[in-house]
Design an enzyme around this catalytic site. Sequence first.
Site, PDB file in Angstrom:
ATOM      1  CE  LYS A 119      40.965  43.166  42.108  1.00 18.03           C
ATOM      2  NZ  LYS A 119      41.268  44.376  41.354  1.00 18.03           N
ATOM      3  CE1 TYR A 131      43.216  45.464  45.001  1.00 16.02           C
ATOM      4  CE2 TYR A 131      40.865  45.783  44.674  1.00 16.02           C
ATOM      5  CZ  TYR A 131      42.171  46.008  44.280  1.00 16.02           C
ATOM      6  OH  TYR A 131      42.414  46.760  43.150  1.00 16.02           O
ATOM      7  CD  GLU A 139      47.226  46.124  34.757  1.00 17.80           C
ATOM      8  OE1 GLU A 139      46.226  45.418  34.668  1.00 17.80           O
ATOM      9  OE2 GLU A 139      48.007  46.091  35.736  1.00 17.80           O
TER      10      GLU A 139
HETATM   11  N1  PDD Z   1      40.266  46.954  39.512  1.00 15.91           N
HETATM   12  N2  PDD Z   1      44.021  45.962  36.200  1.00 15.91           N
HETATM   13  C1  PDD Z   1      44.016  46.637  37.360  1.00 15.91           C
HETATM   14  C2  PDD Z   1      45.283  47.296  37.807  1.00 15.91           C
HETATM   15  C3  PDD Z   1      42.850  46.709  38.132  1.00 15.91           C
HETATM   16  O1  PDD Z   1      42.859  47.350  39.309  1.00 15.91           O
HETATM   17  C4  PDD Z   1      41.652  46.096  37.654  1.00 15.91           C
HETATM   18  C5  PDD Z   1      40.363  46.128  38.413  1.00 15.91           C
HETATM   19  C6  PDD Z   1      41.694  45.404  36.424  1.00 15.91           C
HETATM   20  C7  PDD Z   1      40.493  44.682  35.859  1.00 15.91           C
HETATM   21  O2  PDD Z   1      40.252  43.479  36.557  1.00 15.91           O
HETATM   22  P1  PDD Z   1      38.777  42.851  36.692  1.00 15.91           P
HETATM   23  O3  PDD Z   1      38.261  42.700  35.316  1.00 15.91           O
HETATM   24  O4  PDD Z   1      39.015  41.559  37.370  1.00 15.91           O
HETATM   25  O5  PDD Z   1      37.933  43.816  37.478  1.00 15.91           O
HETATM   26  C8  PDD Z   1      42.903  45.350  35.735  1.00 15.91           C
HETATM   27  C9  PDD Z   1      39.133  46.921  40.390  1.00 15.91           C
HETATM   28  C10 PDD Z   1      37.802  46.979  39.732  1.00 15.91           C
HETATM   29  C11 PDD Z   1      39.339  47.921  41.497  1.00 15.91           C
HETATM   30  O6  PDD Z   1      40.463  48.000  41.971  1.00 15.91           O
HETATM   31  O7  PDD Z   1      38.370  48.561  41.928  1.00 15.91           O
END
Ligand code: PDD
Length: 294
Positions: free
Chosen positions: A151, A35, A183
């Site tokens: 993701k 996703y 993270e």
């Molecule tokens: N999540 N690390 C994880 C585990 C995440 O799920 C996310 C973002 C990030 C940050 O990635 P980005 O800057 O590309 O949004 C790092 C999204 C926002 C979510 O699952 O809703």
Amino acid sequence: MKDIHCVYLNGNYMPPEQARISAFDRGFVFGDGVYEVIPVYGDRPFRIPHHLQRLNNNLRAIGADQPLSDSEWKTVLARLISENNHRGGDLSVYLQVSRGVAPRDHAFPEQTPPTVFAYAQHLPAAGETLFQQGVSAITLNDDRWQHCDIKSISLLANVLLRQRAKEKGVTESILLRNGHVTEGAASNIFVVIDGEMCTPPKSEFILPGITRDLIVELAQQHDVPCREVQVTEKELRSADEVWITSSTKEVLPITRLDGQLVANGKPGEVIQHMYKLYQDYKQAFREGRVEQGA
Ligand code: PDD
């Protein structure tokens, strides 16, 4: 869901209540899919080339074909944005691709079309007040798998980690693996040590966050010292600043970690600077002064 007027499912646009998928969809049965979450400012999807590149990398990583070309994705997003921007303000687009509908068998099915689903919803403003207050976090052992760079929609480990933060009344869980910071449960992490921003390097243990990359890019452009380097638990606990980044939270200071104040408990100088650079960039993008990039 009442805010969402129109969703995209497998080539068609429809009201959300008409979107139906099979109970045998591998997304439902196995969490077998990937996703993206893409913020939309001024009706323009932010960092779209980067999100589509990550999506395509992820599809390749799970052995799935690209269901739509980049220009087809852009058409879908444009339609979802125009059909759902009735409230004004910003939106976020969620899109997911699963390995489709097939009799339950762990191995990939042959010749099965993917299930492609996307919608746009109101994105609450991240808010200056929250930024100035900062948020609290706890540390937890990173017990996820070794493909955190994908993701994946199989988010059970992240769900459990985030729930533990919620039960403690804090915003995020900061994850530690073998004495190093990886993270957040749904965000990337930065710390400031001796005036220098540090963030863990990309590896199979972190998601290559689009917001993280933009912050690193902005730091480079504006000569703010920034290193992609491993951060130990000890460094985390004695850092001058700790922040998280994500597409929905943007750049947010952690001012209390495991019940202890981070430095003086206020957003530090470096994050104040980066927050301003990020907001200026976003505003320039919103007004069409910054291009989408390659
Ligand atoms: N999540 N690390 C994880 C585990 C995440 O799920 C996310 C973002 C990030 C940050 O990635 P980005 O800057 O590309 O949004 C790092 C999204 C926002 C979510 O699952 O809703």
